[in-house]
Each structure stands twice: as C-alpha cells, then as structure tokens.
Write an enzyme that holds these catalytic residues in place. Structure first.
Site, PDB file in Angstrom:
ATOM      1  N   GLY A 114      41.615  34.815  40.688  1.00 56.50           N
ATOM      2  CA  GLY A 114      41.754  36.161  40.147  1.00 56.50           C
ATOM      3  C   GLY A 114      43.019  36.246  39.322  1.00 56.50           C
ATOM      4  N   CYS A 115      43.648  37.403  39.296  1.00 56.76           N
ATOM      5  CA  CYS A 115      44.881  37.587  38.525  1.00 56.76           C
ATOM      6  C   CYS A 115      45.908  36.535  38.928  1.00 56.76           C
ATOM      7  CB  CYS A 115      45.447  38.988  38.754  1.00 56.76           C
ATOM      8  SG  CYS A 115      47.027  39.283  37.917  1.00 56.76           S
ATOM      9  N   PHE A 116      46.445  35.828  37.945  1.00 59.92           N
ATOM     10  CA  PHE A 116      47.303  34.693  38.281  1.00 59.92           C
ATOM     11  C   PHE A 116      48.712  35.063  38.712  1.00 59.92           C
ATOM     12  CE2 PHE A 116      47.399  33.719  33.369  1.00 59.92           C
ATOM     13  CZ  PHE A 116      48.077  34.897  33.107  1.00 59.92           C
ATOM     14  N   TRP A 117      49.113  36.305  38.566  1.00 55.29           N
ATOM     15  CA  TRP A 117      50.470  36.679  38.973  1.00 55.29           C
ATOM     16  C   TRP A 117      50.694  36.472  40.469  1.00 55.29           C
ATOM     17  CZ3 TRP A 117      50.540  42.064  36.137  1.00 55.29           C
ATOM     18  CH2 TRP A 117      50.650  41.852  34.755  1.00 55.29           C
ATOM     19  N   GLU A 136      41.849  32.652  34.510  1.00 61.66           N
ATOM     20  CA  GLU A 136      43.282  32.624  34.804  1.00 61.66           C
ATOM     21  C   GLU A 136      43.500  31.648  35.955  1.00 61.66           C
ATOM     22  OE1 GLU A 136      45.164  36.390  35.346  1.00 61.66           O
ATOM     23  OE2 GLU A 136      44.116  37.334  33.669  1.00 61.66           O
TER      24      GLU A 136
END
EC number: 1.8.4.11
Length: 211
Positions: free
Chosen positions: A54-57, A98
């Site tokens: 999912g969101c790579f942050w 991502e």
C-alpha cells in the site's frame, strides 16, 4: 466508491502505459534516519528485498525500524513506465506499485523475519487497494531477488493464506514475481514519516499472526 472511477483498479497494458522519460529522478545519497547509502552498491554481504504494502510511507518506516536492516528507500516497480513521477503512478497508467526496497544483513535479520513484517503489516486480501487507498499502485506485492527468496515468499503465502482463511478472510491477492527495475521515488517521499512524524500512515494489518 473511488474518486477516480473503476479504471484506477484495472491494470494498464504495456501498450497503453505512459512512456515516461530517460532521466532518473534524483534522490539524496544517504538515508535520512540511518545515514546509510540510499541506493546500491551496498556493503558486501547485504541482501535486497522488495515489498509493496500500500502507501509506501508507513511501509518504509516499518522496515527501517527493524534491527539488521541497513537501508530502506521507496519507489515504483512492477509496471511499464520508465522513470515515472508520483503523479503518473497515481494516474494508474504506469502499471507500477508503490514499493519499499530493503537492504538487510542476513546475519542479523532473516528474510523470513521480513516476510513476517510484510504479512502482518497490511491486509494482503484486498486486491488493488489497501484500506482507503484505492488503485493499482496500492496492490500487495513481493518482488524476490534470489531463488531462495522466491521459495520462501511462495511458502509463506501458502501458510499465511491458510491462517487468513481460518480467520474468515478471503484469498491472498499478493503478487509474487521476480524483481524488475526499481525506480526511486522523489526525494520528499524518502523516509517521509521521519521528516513528517504526524504524516499519513495507511498501514493496517488483519490481526492474524504469521507462523
């Protein structure tokens, strides 16, 4: 309903993907948190793993906080567009997801331990989404770099898939494939949650333990 419509969850074909560009996106030389090299060549003995959660942050932070990890960085992979920008990846017209590139010392942390973090750190049954983040860029993925990683990833998917089934979840949708070219994301994405501690983190597991 997705703001972008159903096409955001449909993989683009190679012939319809954005062409991209020849020039690479420039990133810092060193890790903002670990002060190690952000890109190869890494020190002798390091191995490299690649995960999409999912969101790579938030995914990147999960791994840089793990002992034995030498370096982490975020980028785009698994698609077709050359040197894509974040905006292009968000358009769902690149085929990329991502991802987090993890350089680790196998003498200090095993690939199996990283797989545990991967499986327990997100929901691998959601297809082209992760929570409220919807689109092909948020798909679950393991991109292996050695035959040993391939075998471990496939075995872990089978085992965790059975655990999820017993807990009432659907089938795992994680893409497991050989690692292709990794395109580093823009500098502001690298170690984003260290620079912006209150920033968005979309990580959320199923609560089902691995192993």
């Amino acid at each position: 309903m997705s703001l972008w419509g159903p096409s955001k969850t449909v993989m683009v074909s190679a012939d319809k993907a954005l062409p991209g560009r020849a020039s690479e996106i420039r990133v810092p030389e060193r890790h903002y948190v670990l002060d190690t090299l952000l890109k190869p060549p890494f020190p002798v003995g390091m191995e490299v793993a690649c995960f999409g959660m999912g969101c790579f942050w938030g995914a990147e932070r999960l791994f840089w906080k793990t002992g034995g990890v030498y370096s982490t960085s975020v980028g785009y992979t698994g698609g077709f567009t050359l040197n894509p920008t974040y905006e292009e990846v968000c358009s769902a017209q690149t085929g990329h997801t991502e991802a987090v590139l993890v350089a680790f010392d196998p003498a200090e942390v095993s690939y199996t331990a990283l797989l545990r973090l991967f499986w327990e750190g997100h929901n691998p049954t959601q297809g082209m989404r992760q929570g409220n983040d919807i689109g092909t860029q948020y798909r679950s993925a393991i991109y292996w770099t050695t035959p040993e990683q391939q075998a471990a990833a496939e075995a872990s998917a089978k085992a965790y898939g059975e655990a999820l089934r017993r807990a009432g979840f659907g089938a795992i949708t994680t893409e497991i494939a050989p690692a292709g070219r990794f395109y580093w994301a823009e500098g502001y994405h690298q170690q984003y949650l260290a620079k912006e501690p209150g920033g968005y983190c979309g990580l959320g597991g199923t609560g089902v333990r691995y192993g």
